[in-house]
Structure formats: C-alpha cells, structure tokens
Design an enzyme around this catalytic site. Structure first.
Site, PDB file in Angstrom:
ATOM      1  N   ARG A   3       0.848  -1.193   0.000  1.00  0.00           N
ATOM      2  CA  ARG A   3       0.000   0.000   0.000  1.00  0.00           C
ATOM      3  C   ARG A   3       0.885   1.245   0.000  1.00  0.00           C
ATOM      4  NH1 ARG A   3      -3.904  -0.495   4.675  1.00  0.00           N
ATOM      5  NH2 ARG A   3      -4.924  -2.009   3.327  1.00  0.00           N
TER       6      ARG A   3
ATOM      7  N   CYS B 166     -14.061  -2.542   5.853  1.00  0.00           N
ATOM      8  CA  CYS B 166     -13.138  -1.754   5.029  1.00  0.00           C
ATOM      9  C   CYS B 166     -13.878  -1.062   3.895  1.00  0.00           C
ATOM     10  CB  CYS B 166     -12.045  -2.660   4.458  1.00  0.00           C
ATOM     11  SG  CYS B 166     -11.106  -3.526   5.719  1.00  0.00           S
ATOM     12  N   GLY B 167     -14.995  -1.618   3.470  1.00  0.00           N
ATOM     13  CA  GLY B 167     -15.818  -0.991   2.440  1.00  0.00           C
ATOM     14  C   GLY B 167     -16.801   0.024   2.979  1.00  0.00           C
TER      15      GLY B 167
ATOM     16  N   ARG C  65      -3.037   0.379  18.152  1.00  0.00           N
ATOM     17  CA  ARG C  65      -3.594  -0.084  16.875  1.00  0.00           C
ATOM     18  C   ARG C  65      -3.410   1.032  15.858  1.00  0.00           C
ATOM     19  NH1 ARG C  65      -4.992  -3.408  14.250  1.00  0.00           N
ATOM     20  NH2 ARG C  65      -7.218  -3.646  14.109  1.00  0.00           N
ATOM     21  N   LYS C  66      -4.062   0.925  14.728  1.00  0.00           N
ATOM     22  CA  LYS C  66      -3.950   1.974  13.716  1.00  0.00           C
ATOM     23  C   LYS C  66      -4.549   3.281  14.226  1.00  0.00           C
ATOM     24  CE  LYS C  66      -8.157   0.305  11.489  1.00  0.00           C
ATOM     25  NZ  LYS C  66      -8.735  -0.237  10.262  1.00  0.00           N
TER      26      LYS C  66
END
Length: 567
Positions: free
Chosen positions: A80, A455-456, A189-190
């Site tokens: 990515r 994620c969508g 986490r993110k």
C-alpha cells in the site's frame, strides 16, 4: 515447576513491537529478498511487514480457506503506497504505474484512504519497489500496522472555489511528523487522521480517530483560520462516530494537538490488552470516556487551554466525491473528477491518467476517499475534451448514481480475512442496476464489504452490503447482509442491520425491488434516507424480498474477528 504461561495474541504483538522498530530494519527486508520467501520468519510475515505497508496476500478463498478466521497466505504481498492528501505528481504516478506493470501483474487499486494498493508483489522485488518509490518522494511506511495511517485531506485543496481554506500544508506537515517517527511506531492499533478545508467534509472526519474540519472565527477586521476537532471515530465491527470536542483549534496549533491525541492513545495501556478493542474509540465505548473528559486530558498533554468551538455547518445529503466538471477558484481553470468503479485500475490506465494530466492539466492528479481520481488546473475550454478521453479510458465524469456511489473493499481476491469476493461483484451489481432502474437519478451510496471489518464502509452507506456465506446444497456460496440508512454530516447515523440476507446472485433483484418501491411510494421531495427512516425493518425486508421475510441475525462470529488487514 512453574506453569508455562502462553502469550495472548495481543501480548505477543506488543512484545514484538517493543523488541524491534521494523522501520529501522530495511537491511532485513533486503536479506529476505536475497534469500527468498521461505527465509522470512513468522514475526515479519505477521507483524513487522505491516508497518511498511506490506501484507501477505490470500489465496483467493478468503477466510474460509484457512483457520481461526484468517485465510491461507501465498508467497506474494499486497503493498500500500502512502499518498498524503491524495496529491500525486505525474512523475510519481508513472512510477506507480511502472511498478504495477513490472511487479504487480498490472493491478492497482485506489483505497478509501487515498492510497494506491498493489498486489502480487514478490519478496525478491520488494526492495527495488521501495527504492523506486523513494526516489520520487513516495513511501509505503505507515500505510498499515499500529501506526498513523495515510493522512487524508480534501483532494481539491487549493483549487476548490468553495473551500474554507487550503488545509493541505497541515496534512503534509503531519505526514512529515509521523512517518518514520519512532515516537509513534508502537501505537495500540492503527491511528487515522483526516484534515479538510472543504465544506463537503469529503474525507469523512466523522469516522477518523482525529477529524479536523476547517472553520473561521471573526477577529476584528479579519477571520482567523482554525478547526473543529472530532475524536474516536471508526467503523469495523463496532462502529462509532467521532465525538465533537468543545474546542477551537488554531491553525498553528494543529500539529501539536494531533500529537497530543496520538500520545493519549499511545499511552493508554488499557487499549493494549485486546487486539479487538485497541482503537481510540474504545476509550469511549468501553472505558467511560466522553468528550468532556477527553478535552482536559488533551489540554494537559499539549500544555494550553483551547477556546470554545466555533459554530459550523455540517454538509447535508450530498455526494462528497467531487465528480464532474467544476470551476476552480483560479479563473479560467476547471477540475475534472472521474469516477473509478470500485477503485480498480491498472498500470496501463495509470500511465494514461498521467499522460492526460500532463496534456490537459498541470501535471498533477488527486486521489479521493471514494476511490476516484481528479484532474486539476484544466483550462475550462478543454475540460469536456478531457472528459471524452476519460470515458474512452473507462473512467466516467458523468456516471450513473449506481456507478458513482459504489465502493468496494479488496475482498477474497487478495484479502485473507474476506468472506466474499467484492470487486467483480460490485461491478456486476452496478451494471445490472443501470439496466434495470435507468430512471433513478438520486444520490445513492452502495458500499460493499467482504467481511465484518467494514473496510468498504458499509456502516455509513445508504445501502451497505456485508459479506457472508450461505450453504446451498452443501456448498458454501457468497451472500450479503443488508444494512440501510447510514449517513454522515447533518444526518449522521450508523446504518441499520435490518435482518435481510440473500445470495450474492440475488442482490440486484433485491435492490431493484427496493428502489422501485421507493420510486412508487415516496413522499414528495423525500430522499432515500428519509424513506428508510420512516419504514420499519420488517417493511424494508418485505420490499427487498418481494414477500414476507423473517429476520435473520448478521451471523456475528462466535470468536473475535481478526483485525489484521483492514483499512
């Protein structure tokens, strides 16, 4: 003899992050490339590669092809590429296009965070890919992992005639502050940050850990630039819309404010006990925090007090994608937004996009959170000619509502956590609906996500489709569960799970029935969001199915959902 203590998943990952900052170990990646895939230890495959924006790729079967909710990996990687604020020069885009063709079998996907994602990358090619990107000022660092992800911003920064002000310098400075910074390598986490100066809030600040939206406050004879601040937004299996703090963030204080929130997140030990509850939002969902307790903690961290927030106007029911031909603030120029169906492009398309940006514009392309591309600084008299060439390239400047509003995650094609295939499915659904409901012209978001991780972004969609499996005659088949009525902006709401699920092959039939019912029965001037709001789940199931349909559960998993690849 002491009992052997088995590490939990969270404990193991926390230990690995403490032991090594993978950002500092490019030498190990180069050694893996020399020695081959089999030389890579599990801790790199499962943890360290992620902070480099690299994941192992699934075998095409998704989660059901493995065990423990995670599918089987094959010796290829997803990579990515970080694109802060979605701003790309054409020389950078050509390097991505070359990389797609040379290292990634010609595939390139635009993501919902303005990144471009490659697949099929071999370990032998990874160092060269990273070096090629670095030469033109691009990196993959922090695009995945427990770090600050790509910082999103309005793709029209600096050119939108209606923007409050250009916030892209802040995005780029934050990117410089966080990428490669060892102080923020090991977060729980993110950590997702969005900064926008546009009135449409096109970067969805409501679903970011930190969402900053531009405001102006009167100061004598001039207006002072600043921001409203939302914290703790996020989707996945437990969606939570960001909380608005009662704080005006001066333009020059943004960087230290975001640092402050990141430090609060980094130091929250309670968030490191479970991978499934490690996002900032869980301070609010599980640990008793609210906007009133967050603000003094942030002020303590940054060392100054904030003035109260200024009033702001959240956007109403509008697409936030900037698709179409629109005038810029610069006289005689337009920007042209092209819709890229489900974000799927190829190396050859990216080369063509770069060529068009050079021929018609100023050698710059912008990527968007709706998985699209925007051409800026196009002379107004040439904008229609550019649109025609984009149409021939398979990109639409005047798409149908179905094409324009479709978003899809990676799906089982490449993702080890996905349950269903999404990219080809989404294209098929769009084409079916364009043929079946040709008179539908309203804004409509259909978001497709292949597993519960969202994620969508199905939780903020008019019609959100969450991937499931149904066993038919002993064979597992793709299916989708419907959530409806999601929204952000003035009417923000998490989509309602309505108890309806059907095979993937039946999805166009269901949506066609629903939209035909809406067209026939809606009140004057009633939009789809309001139509959903005034009907019960039972009624909506009947519209979708064409008959009586007993509610079904979303089939929430009995164990924790893996959270390794999302976002």
């Amino acid at each position: 003899m002491a009992d052997n203590v088995v590490e939990t998943k969270a404990q193991r990952i926390e230990r690995l992050k403490r032991e090594k900052n993978a950002w500092e170990r490019i030498d190990e990646i180069r050694q893996f490339a020399r020695d081959g895939f089999d030389s890579i230890p599990p801790e790199w495959l499962g943890t360290y590669f992620r902070s480099w924006g690299v994941y192992t790729q699934g075998d095409g079967l998704g989660a059901i092809g493995g065990k423990g909710g995670e599918g089987t990996a094959i010796p290829f990687f997803m990579v990515r590429i970080r694109i802060p604020n979605g701003i790309l020069r054409t020389d950078q885009l050509r390097v991505i296009a070359d990389s797609s063709e040379r290292f990634a079998q010609g595939v390139a996907d635009i993501t919902v965070r303005q990144n471009i994602q490659l697949h099929w990358v071999k370990i032998e090619d990874l160092p060269q890919l990273l070096e090629n990107l670095e030469r033109v000022g691009l990196t993959t660092l922090g695009s995945c992992g427990d770090v600050t992800r790509n910082i999103t911003g309005c793709p029209l920064a600096g050119v939108d005639g209606n923007e409050i002000f250009d916030a892209s310098p802040i995005v780029l400075e934050l990117n410089r502050q966080f990428v490669g910074n060892a102080d923020f390598y090991n977060l729980p986490r993110k950590f997702k940050v969005s900064v926008t100066g546009c009135r449409d809030w096109c970067t969805y600040p409501e679903i970011n850990d930190v969402g900053l939206t531009a405001v102006l406050r009167p100061r004598g004879s001039h207006d002072e630039k600043g921001f409203s601040l939302r914290v703790g937004g996020g989707l996945s299996t437990q969606p939570h819309l960001g909380l608005l703090l009662n704080a005006f963030i001066p333009y020059e204080k943004v960087v230290e404010t975001v640092h402050g929130v990141a430090e609060i997140f980094r130091n929250a030990a309670v968030l490191r006990q479970s991978r499934e509850q490690a996002r900032l939002k869980f301070l609010f969902l599980k640990h008793g925090w609210d906007a009133q307790t967050m603000l003094p903690e942030l002020e303590k961290r940054v060392g100054f007090r904030f003035d109260p927030a200024e009033p702001e106007l959240a956007p109403s029911d509008v697409f936030r994608d900037h698709v179409g031909i629109h005038p810029q603030k610069q006289a005689e120029f337009s920007y042209v937004g092209a819709s890229v169906l489900r974000g799927r492009t190829s190396g050859s398309q990216l080369h063509a996009i770069a060529d068009l940006a050079d021929r018609f514009g100023s050698g710059e392309v912008r990527t968007t959170t709706m998985q699209n591309v925007i051409f800026v600084n196009v002379p107004r008299q040439r904008a229609s000619d550019l649109a025609l060439e984009l149409e021939q390239l398979g990109l639409k400047v005047e798409p149908s509502p179905f094409w324009r509003g479709a978003v899809a995650c990676t799906g089982t094609e490449f993702c080890k956590l996905a349950i269903t295939e999404t990219k080809s499915f989404t294209r098929w659904v769009v084409e079916e609906l364009e043929g079946r409901v040709p008179g539908f012209h309203e804004h409509l978001r259909i978001n497709v996500t292949g597993c519960p991780n969202s994620c969508g972004q199905h939780w903020i969609s008019d019609i959100g489709l969450e991937g499931k499996k149904l066993k038919i005659n002993g064979v597992l088949q793709d299916a989708y569960y419907f959530c409806v009525g999601g929204a952000i902006g003035q009417h923000q709401a998490i989509a309602r799970p309505i108890g309806y699920r059907c095979l993937a092959t039946d999805v166009p039939d269901s949506i066609e029935r629903l939209l035909n019912r809406y067209i026939a029965a809606k009140d004057p001037d009633e939009n789809l969001r309001a139509f959903f709001a005034r009907h019960s789940n039972e009624e909506l199931r009947r519209f979708l199915s064409g008959g009586t349909f007993e509610a079904v559960e979303r089939d929430s998993p009995t164990g924790p959902v893996p959270h390794n690849v999302e976002g």
